[in-house]
Design a protein around this motif. Sequence first.
Motif, PDB file in Angstrom:
ATOM      1  N   HIS A   1       7.790   0.305   3.942  1.00  0.00           N
ATOM      2  CA  HIS A   1       7.565   0.547   5.362  1.00  0.00           C
ATOM      3  C   HIS A   1       6.333  -0.227   5.825  1.00  0.00           C
ATOM      4  O   HIS A   1       5.542  -0.707   4.998  1.00  0.00           O
ATOM      5  CB  HIS A   1       7.406   2.043   5.641  1.00  0.00           C
ATOM      6  CG  HIS A   1       6.287   2.672   4.856  1.00  0.00           C
ATOM      7  ND1 HIS A   1       6.389   2.975   3.511  1.00  0.00           N
ATOM      8  CD2 HIS A   1       5.023   3.010   5.217  1.00  0.00           C
ATOM      9  CE1 HIS A   1       5.258   3.492   3.095  1.00  0.00           C
ATOM     10  NE2 HIS A   1       4.399   3.517   4.102  1.00  0.00           N
TER      11      HIS A   1
ATOM     12  N   ASP B   1       3.934   3.405  -0.656  1.00  0.00           N
ATOM     13  CA  ASP B   1       2.671   4.113  -0.903  1.00  0.00           C
ATOM     14  C   ASP B   1       2.495   4.432  -2.388  1.00  0.00           C
ATOM     15  O   ASP B   1       3.444   4.830  -3.068  1.00  0.00           O
ATOM     16  CB  ASP B   1       2.628   5.424  -0.099  1.00  0.00           C
ATOM     17  CG  ASP B   1       2.406   5.146   1.390  1.00  0.00           C
ATOM     18  OD1 ASP B   1       2.085   3.999   1.750  1.00  0.00           O
ATOM     19  OD2 ASP B   1       2.560   6.090   2.183  1.00  0.00           O
TER      20      ASP B   1
ATOM     21  N   HIS C   1       4.999  -2.236   2.543  1.00  0.00           N
ATOM     22  CA  HIS C   1       4.461  -1.670   1.301  1.00  0.00           C
ATOM     23  C   HIS C   1       5.155  -0.358   0.964  1.00  0.00           C
ATOM     24  O   HIS C   1       5.856   0.222   1.798  1.00  0.00           O
ATOM     25  CB  HIS C   1       2.946  -1.439   1.421  1.00  0.00           C
ATOM     26  CG  HIS C   1       2.601  -0.358   2.404  1.00  0.00           C
ATOM     27  ND1 HIS C   1       2.615  -0.570   3.762  1.00  0.00           N
ATOM     28  CD2 HIS C   1       2.253   0.947   2.228  1.00  0.00           C
ATOM     29  CE1 HIS C   1       2.272   0.541   4.390  1.00  0.00           C
ATOM     30  NE2 HIS C   1       2.056   1.494   3.490  1.00  0.00           N
TER      31      HIS C   1
HETATM   32 FE   LIG Z   1       2.194   3.592   3.982  1.00  0.00          FE
END
Ligand SMILES: [Fe+2]
Length: 298
Positions: free
Chosen positions: A237, A144, A142
């Motif tokens: 990540h 952030d 994903h």
């Molecule tokens: Fe994350």
Amino acid sequence: MASVELHPDIPVNIVLLSIREPRRIRKHYERGDLIILSDVRIDADFDSIAAAEPSGGVEVRRQKFVFRKSVKGKPANRSTIWQRFFGGRLENEPEACRQIQNAISAVDTQMDRLVRKIFSRQRFIIDFTAWKFQRIVGENLHIDNLPNLNDSTQVRLFANVDNKPRRWSVGRHWRHYAERYFISAKLFEVADDAPEFNGRLNHAAFGQSHMSCDEPRHLLEFEVGEVWLINSAIVAHQVRGGDRLCSANYEYPYGQCMSRRETLPYMIREIASRHGFPPLQAKQSLRRLLPFLRSRAA
Ligand SMILES: [Fe+2]
């Protein structure tokens, strides 16, 4: 040193740098590389920290504690967080609790010094150190989507405070996925809102679950006490394993970045204009520009 298994089909975005090269670290951070600090280790009794974790942290239940937090340089009172962390133990074992508190605070201090050494010129809007006592086994790749991404970037410096390696993955830079899904996922509809943009991008690029996501990624294993940084809003990540993590989260306005071209709002505008979408309306542009102008004037 961390073990790294590079995927042959994607660019290498992992670098090993010395803490004595803060400018290079900042440059790679802004570019979206994962930086492993080659000459830094957190000094702590990791077995004691492991034994100190709250009972609720066992199993898959997520537990996150912010023991140190400052807003515009002013430290906040965190006594209620300590009470919650210790639970009933505070009354029965005050000496043991004091030792645990000292051990955790000593790590927080080391993390704070590292960030301030690397980002010595930044004035942080908010900064805090979070401790995660979690059992993450199924996190998806994903990017952030932090709530303040329209106005500021957040340094994330991580330390493995577990007594065993922490397993991670790193995928490609945001640009790759944003370009690929800009039209098909209708990302142009949310080009004025970076958190919304990243939320929609995640869904399109990585799907609902790690079970169905086969995007290529590099594999890493961080050793006990090892420290790394990443701008988690512009690089894919994933945590693949590890029970205890300490992360320093320091937020500063985009106006204090070395290169505006690497900032998320700039990259969104750039990709939108390349696909033929008009620039933001005047009102939206002004809203984005104000924090930058304020930080320059301060
Ligand atoms: Fe994350």
